[in-house]
Each structure stands twice: as structure tokens, then as C-alpha cells.
Design a protein around this motif. Structure first.
Motif, PDB file in Angstrom:
ATOM      1  N   ARG A 111      14.703  -5.543  -7.848  1.00 24.67           N
ATOM      2  CA  ARG A 111      13.622  -4.645  -8.256  1.00 24.67           C
ATOM      3  C   ARG A 111      13.639  -3.390  -7.383  1.00 24.67           C
ATOM      4  NH1 ARG A 111       7.406  -5.774  -9.945  1.00 24.67           N
ATOM      5  NH2 ARG A 111       7.012  -3.602 -10.526  1.00 24.67           N
ATOM      6  N   GLU A 112      13.575  -2.248  -8.023  1.00 29.96           N
ATOM      7  CA  GLU A 112      13.593  -0.977  -7.297  1.00 29.96           C
ATOM      8  C   GLU A 112      12.180  -0.417  -7.233  1.00 29.96           C
ATOM      9  OE1 GLU A 112      16.323   0.415  -5.933  1.00 29.96           O
ATOM     10  OE2 GLU A 112      17.750  -1.048  -6.745  1.00 29.96           O
ATOM     11  N   ASP A 113      11.904   0.287  -6.141  1.00 22.51           N
ATOM     12  CA  ASP A 113      10.600   0.915  -5.959  1.00 22.51           C
ATOM     13  C   ASP A 113      10.604   2.269  -6.684  1.00 22.51           C
ATOM     14  OD1 ASP A 113       8.272   2.043  -5.101  1.00 22.51           O
ATOM     15  OD2 ASP A 113       8.793   2.076  -2.959  1.00 22.51           O
ATOM     16  N   LEU A 114       9.761   2.379  -7.707  1.00 24.61           N
ATOM     17  CA  LEU A 114       9.761   3.621  -8.495  1.00 24.61           C
ATOM     18  C   LEU A 114       9.210   4.807  -7.703  1.00 24.61           C
ATOM     19  CD1 LEU A 114       8.807   2.463 -12.099  1.00 24.61           C
ATOM     20  CD2 LEU A 114      11.030   2.830 -11.100  1.00 24.61           C
ATOM     21  N   LYS A 115       8.609   4.522  -6.560  1.00 22.89           N
ATOM     22  CA  LYS A 115       8.093   5.610  -5.706  1.00 22.89           C
ATOM     23  C   LYS A 115       9.177   6.138  -4.767  1.00 22.89           C
ATOM     24  CE  LYS A 115       3.495   5.578  -6.541  1.00 22.89           C
ATOM     25  NZ  LYS A 115       3.085   4.244  -7.042  1.00 22.89           N
ATOM     26  N   ASN A 116      10.285   5.376  -4.668  1.00 25.43           N
ATOM     27  CA  ASN A 116      11.419   5.830  -3.875  1.00 25.43           C
ATOM     28  C   ASN A 116      11.881   7.184  -4.446  1.00 25.43           C
ATOM     29  OD1 ASN A 116      14.281   6.302  -3.514  1.00 25.43           O
ATOM     30  ND2 ASN A 116      14.418   4.238  -2.660  1.00 25.43           N
ATOM     31  N   ASP A 154      19.780  25.145  -9.689  1.00 27.21           N
ATOM     32  CA  ASP A 154      18.379  24.763  -9.900  1.00 27.21           C
ATOM     33  C   ASP A 154      18.301  23.245  -9.698  1.00 27.21           C
ATOM     34  OD1 ASP A 154      16.003  23.724 -11.231  1.00 27.21           O
ATOM     35  OD2 ASP A 154      15.742  25.737 -12.062  1.00 27.21           O
ATOM     36  N   GLU A 155      17.564  22.847  -8.675  1.00 29.99           N
ATOM     37  CA  GLU A 155      17.537  21.417  -8.320  1.00 29.99           C
ATOM     38  C   GLU A 155      16.722  20.574  -9.275  1.00 29.99           C
ATOM     39  OE1 GLU A 155      17.000  20.305  -4.334  1.00 29.99           O
ATOM     40  OE2 GLU A 155      18.781  21.400  -3.724  1.00 29.99           O
ATOM     41  N   LYS A 156      15.607  21.118  -9.775  1.00 26.05           N
ATOM     42  CA  LYS A 156      14.750  20.324 -10.655  1.00 26.05           C
ATOM     43  C   LYS A 156      15.426  20.117 -12.022  1.00 26.05           C
ATOM     44  CE  LYS A 156      10.903  18.531 -12.340  1.00 26.05           C
ATOM     45  NZ  LYS A 156      10.530  17.144 -12.045  1.00 26.05           N
ATOM     46  N   LEU A 157      15.941  21.205 -12.576  1.00 27.10           N
ATOM     47  CA  LEU A 157      16.578  21.113 -13.898  1.00 27.10           C
ATOM     48  C   LEU A 157      18.021  20.615 -13.809  1.00 27.10           C
ATOM     49  CD1 LEU A 157      15.263  24.428 -15.543  1.00 27.10           C
ATOM     50  CD2 LEU A 157      14.449  22.098 -15.940  1.00 27.10           C
ATOM     51  N   VAL A 158      18.515  20.494 -12.591  1.00 26.91           N
ATOM     52  CA  VAL A 158      19.910  20.124 -12.327  1.00 26.91           C
ATOM     53  C   VAL A 158      20.873  21.039 -13.102  1.00 26.91           C
ATOM     54  CG1 VAL A 158      21.614  18.250 -12.142  1.00 26.91           C
ATOM     55  CG2 VAL A 158      19.183  17.734 -11.904  1.00 26.91           C
ATOM     56  N   LEU A 214      14.154   9.011 -12.647  1.00 26.84           N
ATOM     57  CA  LEU A 214      13.452   8.254 -13.696  1.00 26.84           C
ATOM     58  C   LEU A 214      12.394   9.061 -14.463  1.00 26.84           C
ATOM     59  CD1 LEU A 214      12.966   4.926 -14.446  1.00 26.84           C
ATOM     60  CD2 LEU A 214      15.049   5.851 -13.511  1.00 26.84           C
ATOM     61  N   TRP A 215      12.032  10.224 -13.925  1.00 27.29           N
ATOM     62  CA  TRP A 215      11.006  11.011 -14.613  1.00 27.29           C
ATOM     63  C   TRP A 215      11.465  11.414 -16.014  1.00 27.29           C
ATOM     64  CZ3 TRP A 215      11.656  16.032 -16.372  1.00 27.29           C
ATOM     65  CH2 TRP A 215      12.757  16.723 -15.878  1.00 27.29           C
ATOM     66  N   ILE A 216      12.771  11.407 -16.229  1.00 34.09           N
ATOM     67  CA  ILE A 216      13.257  11.781 -17.566  1.00 34.09           C
ATOM     68  C   ILE A 216      12.818  10.762 -18.617  1.00 34.09           C
ATOM     69  CG2 ILE A 216      15.199  13.220 -16.799  1.00 34.09           C
ATOM     70  CD1 ILE A 216      17.066  10.864 -17.300  1.00 34.09           C
ATOM     71  N   ILE A 217      12.639   9.493 -18.221  1.00 36.79           N
ATOM     72  CA  ILE A 217      12.185   8.481 -19.187  1.00 36.79           C
ATOM     73  C   ILE A 217      10.687   8.674 -19.453  1.00 36.79           C
ATOM     74  CG2 ILE A 217      12.011   5.981 -19.673  1.00 36.79           C
ATOM     75  CD1 ILE A 217      14.869   7.191 -19.675  1.00 36.79           C
ATOM     76  N   GLU A 218       9.957   9.051 -18.387  1.00 40.39           N
ATOM     77  CA  GLU A 218       8.527   9.359 -18.596  1.00 40.39           C
ATOM     78  C   GLU A 218       8.393  10.542 -19.554  1.00 40.39           C
ATOM     79  OE1 GLU A 218       6.542   9.789 -14.792  1.00 40.39           O
ATOM     80  OE2 GLU A 218       7.718   8.101 -14.029  1.00 40.39           O
ATOM     81  N   LYS A 219       9.278  11.514 -19.389  1.00 38.26           N
ATOM     82  CA  LYS A 219       9.233  12.697 -20.261  1.00 38.26           C
ATOM     83  C   LYS A 219       9.576  12.304 -21.706  1.00 38.26           C
ATOM     84  CE  LYS A 219      10.844  17.424 -20.776  1.00 38.26           C
ATOM     85  NZ  LYS A 219      11.000  17.295 -22.227  1.00 38.26           N
ATOM     86  N   ILE A 248      19.080  15.873 -21.340  1.00 39.04           N
ATOM     87  CA  ILE A 248      18.094  15.017 -20.658  1.00 39.04           C
ATOM     88  C   ILE A 248      18.781  14.235 -19.539  1.00 39.04           C
ATOM     89  CG2 ILE A 248      16.522  13.056 -20.943  1.00 39.04           C
ATOM     90  CD1 ILE A 248      15.938  14.096 -23.726  1.00 39.04           C
ATOM     91  N   ALA A 249      19.944  13.672 -19.858  1.00 39.72           N
ATOM     92  CA  ALA A 249      20.690  12.904 -18.847  1.00 39.72           C
ATOM     93  C   ALA A 249      21.007  13.793 -17.639  1.00 39.72           C
ATOM     94  CB  ALA A 249      21.971  12.348 -19.448  1.00 39.72           C
ATOM     95  N   ARG A 250      21.372  15.040 -17.904  1.00 45.62           N
ATOM     96  CA  ARG A 250      21.706  15.991 -16.832  1.00 45.62           C
ATOM     97  C   ARG A 250      20.579  16.094 -15.810  1.00 45.62           C
ATOM     98  NH1 ARG A 250      20.619  21.300 -18.997  1.00 45.62           N
ATOM     99  NH2 ARG A 250      18.755  21.129 -17.694  1.00 45.62           N
ATOM    100  N   GLN A 251      19.335  16.056 -16.301  1.00 45.07           N
ATOM    101  CA  GLN A 251      18.200  16.220 -15.392  1.00 45.07           C
ATOM    102  C   GLN A 251      17.938  14.955 -14.562  1.00 45.07           C
ATOM    103  OE1 GLN A 251      14.943  18.665 -17.353  1.00 45.07           O
ATOM    104  NE2 GLN A 251      16.372  18.381 -19.038  1.00 45.07           N
ATOM    105  N   GLY A 252      18.514  13.830 -15.019  1.00 46.20           N
ATOM    106  CA  GLY A 252      18.431  12.597 -14.225  1.00 46.20           C
ATOM    107  C   GLY A 252      19.536  12.564 -13.175  1.00 46.20           C
ATOM    108  N   SER A 253      20.715  13.022 -13.577  1.00 41.64           N
ATOM    109  CA  SER A 253      21.859  13.091 -12.674  1.00 41.64           C
ATOM    110  C   SER A 253      22.898  13.979 -13.339  1.00 41.64           C
ATOM    111  CB  SER A 253      22.429  11.685 -12.467  1.00 41.64           C
ATOM    112  OG  SER A 253      23.471  11.751 -11.534  1.00 41.64           O
TER     113      SER A 253
END
Ligand code: 2P0
Length: 351
Positions: free
Chosen positions: A69-74, A26-30, A81-86, A141-146
Motif C-alpha cells: 500500500r502506498e501513501d497517497l500523501k507521499n 514546465d514542471e506541473k504540466l511536464v 496520481l492527481w491525473i486520475i483525480e482530474k 494526460i499520461a505525460r502529466q503523470g510522468s
């Protein structure tokens, strides 16, 4: 309760997989196809420091890695990074974040910078948001980031359980042995290239699952190896452990090679190191070391403290092929720091 306008900083380290993860169900949930087993490295040698602040003064979220500085839209950043938003939504916090993260080793070259980056990020965010999550919850949570980041939440020897539930609630990391169980086990890192990896792990895994039917049987054999490696570790049987480590690295790289188009992360120095280690083992009449490679050409040589000098000597003989060696013991996982903030609060910018 969340603490706004206060910087929280965590330091942690990468882990090196002894039995590898390569491919997602599962790619989204890693969610992986097999369990994996790793050593968390000591953070005095290889480390990532990550600071985070949540503030209403921040009208947009910002991320800086190694000062850039990294582009958050990358897409690659967004997918992690969506895990931090979550976490921020779950904590009901309405404020922007600023993250500054720094590695003391080359990022994106198969040295698992994302693992220590994500593990330290969720650790710092957990403190800043007052989320009160357990390490097991943080690992999910970390798993879903990487994927591999879930293992860097703990120290010592860590298993990432494959799990079987669709929602991923049984796919988490767990410490199997702490860093004091067999402290003589070390990782000699031989850096053969600092180039950015050609194929990102995420894309490479997808390509493998889509085009190489052998991945199913590799997942099954890796699953068995995790069990055997835990037994070998428990018995402090280095000979058996080394066989499992080298077999698993070789099998993963063979799987990558059989992917279409073929993925090859190793370079000529990587192969020379493999031969040198096999030669040392032959001469010793037993396994004194095991090589393993992630998604890159840098070697990780797992051995015991008593053989360190012999191995470093053999690596020195390969003049010009190895840029740098580092010797890492086992670490205890991410910790929160009192000082060492990477953020200048007055300027809301990295220091
Ligand atoms: C591992 N690797 O078990 C394997 C061995 C590389 C080779 O996990 O897509 O950055 O973010 O889940 O965790 C590197 O891949 O990939 C990795 P994502 P990740 O350590």
C-alpha cells in the motif's frame, strides 16, 4: 458512462528512449526542453499490469504497487496520481478509486516503471470512467503523470513532440513506425543492479536545469538527433541509428555528471558494457549494437535479432557483473485485459 464497481485491467510495457528527455520547461504540466524518441518494449518480457475500480463503497482512494500500500500523501505519488483525480472530475464521477499495479521487473531502478505504470493506469481509468479519450489525448494526460509515460501509450517507435504552447496542448506522443516496420530491432536488457535509484529522475532533472547551463545546448542537439534518428529508422540504417543512440546516452550522462551536485547513475559494469559493445562494433567493422542507459546503471543494448547470440555471449563473459539479461522485442502498446484482475472486489483489496 462510467462503470462503477467493475474492475478494468490494462497491461503495458516500459519504453526505452533512443533519444532522451532530461529536463522540464514546465514542471506541473511536464513539458520537456526537447523532443524524444523511444521504442515500446514487448509486454511478454517486461510488463506492468494495472487494475482500477471506482466505487462509492470506497471512502478513500487507495493505491497498491507490487502488493504494497502506498501513501497517497507521499509527494512523489501525489505529483503523479492527481491525473486520475482530474480524469474522475472531468468524467463527473463521485466515487473513490482502488488501484493495484504489478511490475514483472524491478521498479525505480531506471527501468522506467513509472512509464508503464502511468500508461496502463490512464488506459484502465479511461475505460472505467467511460471517458472515451483518444490515444493522443491519453498521451497528454499520461505525460502529466510522468513525462516518459506519454510514449508508452503507443507501440513501436514513438516520438514525444516537444511542443511550444504554454498550455502543453502540442506536447504529445505519436507513433512514427509500428512494431512491424523493422521488427528485427530488439533491446537486450542487462541488469547490473536492482537497487533503488539514488536520485529520482524528477529531482535530478530539476537539479540539472537549475545548475548546468549546458542543458540548453544538449536540448538543441537532442532535438536534431530525433530528426536524424527518424530518417535512419525509415531507411533501416542501423549504423547511423546506433551512432545517434550512443551519442545521446553519453551526452545525457555527461550532462548529469556536470550537474551540481554531480549526478552519476552508471556503475562499473555499465562502463564495461559500453566498452564491450564498442569492441564488438570495432571487430565487426560496423555498428552491430548500440548501448543506452536511462537514469540507472542497467544497460539497454539495441541491436538486430541476427546479432543477439553474439551479444549475449559477450555479456556472459562479464561473469558476476550482470545479474540478469532479458531480450525484448517491440510491443504494441497498452491493451485492456478481460481477465487477470489484480483486485478482489468482495474485499475491496488487492488479490
Ligand atoms: C527518457 N528518462 O527519455 C529519460 C531518459 C530517464 C532518462 O524520462 O519527472 O520518470 O516523471 O517526467 O519520465 C525518466 O523520467 O520523469 C525519463 P518525470 P520520468 O526516458
Amino acid at each position: 458512462m462510467a462503470a462503477l464497481d467493475k474492475v478494468f485491467t490494462a497491461r503495458g510495457s516500459p519504453n526505452i528512449a533512443l533519444i532522451k528527455y532530461w529536463g522540464k520547461r514546465d514542471e506541473k504540466l511536464v513539458l520537456p526542453w526537447n523532443s524524444s524518441l523511444s521504442i515500446t518494449l514487448a509486454d511478454d518480457v517486461v510488463n506492468t499490469t494495472t487494475s482500477i475500480v471506482f466505487s462509492k463503497k470506497l471512502t478513500e482512494d487507495r493505491l497498491f504497487i507490487d502488493g504494497k500500500r502506498e501513501d497517497l500523501k507521499n509527494k512523489d505519488i501525489e505529483e503523479r496520481l492527481w491525473i486520475i483525480e482530474k480524469m474522475r472530475n472531468d468524467a463527473d464521477v463521485d466515487a473513490g478509486f482502488l488501484v493495484a499495479s504489478k511490475n514483472n521487473f524491478p521498479a525505480s531502478s531506471g527501468m522506467a516503471s513509472s512509464a508503464s505504470g502511468i500508461a496502463t493506469l490512464v488506459t484502465a481509468a479511461n475505460a472505467a470512467l467511460g471517458s472515451g479519450l483518444s490515444k493522443k489525448e491519453l498521451s497528454m494526460i499520461a505525460r502529466q503523470g510522468s513525462g516518459s509515460a506519454c510514449r508508452s501509450i503507443f507501440g513501436g517507435i514513438v516520438e514525444w513532440h516537444v511542443g511550444s504552447r504554454k498550455d502543453g496542448s502540442d506536447s504529445y506522443a505519436e507513433q512514427m513506425f509500428d512494431e512491424k516496420y523493422w521488427p528485427e530491432i530488439i533491446d537486450i536488457i542487462a541488469i547490473t543492479s536492482s537497487e533503488k535509484k539514488k536520485v529520482p529522475s524528477r529531482a535530478g532533472m530539476r537539479q540539472t536545469v537549475e545548475t548546468n547551463p549546458l542543458f540548453q545546448s544538449r536540448a538543441a542537439s537532442a532535438e536534431k538527433r530525433v530528426e536524424k534518428a527518424i530518417i535512419a529508422y525509415k531507411e533501416r540504417d542501423f549504423g547511423a541509428l546506433a551512432e545517434l543512440i550512443m551519442a545521446d546516452s553519453n551526452e545525457m550522462h555527461a550532462l548529469m555528471m556536470g550537474t551540481r551536485p554531480s549526478i552519476r547513475y552508471l556503475n562499473s559494469a555499465s562502463y564495461e558494457i559500453m566498452e564491450a559493445i564498442e569492441e564488438l562494433n570495432r571487430e565487426a567493422g560496423e555498428n552491430i549494437a548500440a548501448y543506452t542507459f536511462d537514469a540507472g546503471p542497467n544497460a539497454h543494448i539495441i541491436t538486430q535479432e541476427e546479432f543477439k547470440d553474439e551479444i549475449l555471449w559477450a555479456l556472459k563473459e562479464m561473469k558476476g557483473k550482470i545479474m540478469e539479461t532479458r531480450v525484448a522485442g517491440q510491443g504494441s502498446g497498452p491493451s485492456l485485459l478481460r481477465g487477470d484482475s489484480l483486485i478482489d472486489l468482495a474485499r475491496m483489496a488487492p488479490k
